[in-house]
Design a protein around this motif. Structure first.
Motif, PDB file in Angstrom:
ATOM      1  N   LEU A 104       0.052  -9.553  -4.565  1.00 50.51           N
ATOM      2  CA  LEU A 104      -0.768  -9.472  -3.355  1.00 50.51           C
ATOM      3  C   LEU A 104      -1.100 -10.870  -2.838  1.00 50.51           C
ATOM      4  CD1 LEU A 104      -2.065  -7.476  -1.428  1.00 50.51           C
ATOM      5  CD2 LEU A 104      -4.132  -7.548  -2.825  1.00 50.51           C
ATOM      6  N   PHE A 130       1.023  -5.563   2.614  1.00 50.10           N
ATOM      7  CA  PHE A 130      -0.311  -5.783   2.051  1.00 50.10           C
ATOM      8  C   PHE A 130      -0.963  -4.454   1.693  1.00 50.10           C
ATOM      9  CE2 PHE A 130      -4.905  -6.138   2.533  1.00 50.10           C
ATOM     10  CZ  PHE A 130      -5.220  -7.300   1.839  1.00 50.10           C
ATOM     11  N   HIS A 175      -7.371 -10.681   6.085  1.00 47.84           N
ATOM     12  CA  HIS A 175      -6.691 -10.136   4.901  1.00 47.84           C
ATOM     13  C   HIS A 175      -7.054 -10.934   3.649  1.00 47.84           C
ATOM     14  CE1 HIS A 175      -4.215  -8.155   7.982  1.00 47.84           C
ATOM     15  NE2 HIS A 175      -3.830  -7.319   7.039  1.00 47.84           N
TER      16      HIS A 175
END
Length: 217
Positions: A104, A130, A175
């Motif tokens: 990730l 993601f 993010h």
């Protein structure tokens, strides 16, 4: 091992993009033999593609074929409501399983790179990866199966409307914040709030874009 995408999947992806992009309008008749001739393929892959569109809710089976369904703001609202519920569960399970977050972290780096290049299309691809990570890391086979039902539609929406944010750098940082809150924070409310705000914002931007696309002005 590199797997070739099945022909039926390729056709479904193209038709999905055309429906969501407005090229094929609601009510348009999708006829198997006509599509087979247009794409220069046999009827088998076309039949498979049309069944996928029916599962997606983008086409309805009618006499002698399928008709394109209307995609409304309410449809998008339902899609994202279900997505938020499933993704929250996937994150919870990934945290409980002490997932390996290095992948990730690499995806977040890809988001930052795409933002630096101002590449909407590349950013949209990393964005989907993601969110897919949580289902792969935390989901069992049923949760991953549910994601596979949503992913093609979300990917098509990203292709025809690569609009993850007005400012890609801010979106990449968003993010990043979600990633660190999920990985490091002991406060469940923190990452839940960030994820909810993120997905609700994505839904609202998409609905606004769809509304603008329908406005003749």
């Amino acid at each position: 091992m590199i797997r070739q995408e099945r022909l039926g999947d390729q056709l479904a992806r193209d038709l999905r993009r055309k429906i969501l992009g407005g090229e094929l309008e609601p009510g348009h008749h999708l006829v198997e033999h006509v599509l087979a001739e247009r794409y220069d393929v046999s009827r088998g892959p076309v039949r498979e593609a049309l069944k996928q569109l029916e599962v997606d809710g983008l086409a309805d089976s009618v006499r002698q074929g399928y008709r394109v369904s209307e995609v409304t703001a309410e449809d998008i609202d339902e899609l994202y409501m279900l997505r938020l519920a499933l993704e929250t569960l996937a994150v919870e399970r990934a945290r409980a399983k002490a997932a390996d977050w290095s992948e990730l972290e690499r995806i977040v780096a890809g988001l930052h790179d795409a933002a630096a290049e101002n590449s909407q299309s590349r950013f949209a691809q990393w964005d989907l990866r993601f969110h897919s990570f949580f289902y792969q890391a935390g989901g069992g086979k049923r949760l991953r199966t549910m994601w596979t039902l949503f992913e093609p539609t979300l990917a098509a929406l990203a292709e025809i409307n690569p609009h993850p944010a007005d400012d890609l750098q801010n979106a990449a940082e968003d993010h990043d914040r979600i990633f660190h809150a999920i990985k490091d924070s002991g406060d469940d409310d923190a990452w839940r709030a960030l994820l909810t705000t993120h997905l609700v914002g994505a839904k609202e931007r998409l609905q606004q874009s769809m509304a603008a696309g329908r406005d003749p002005a």
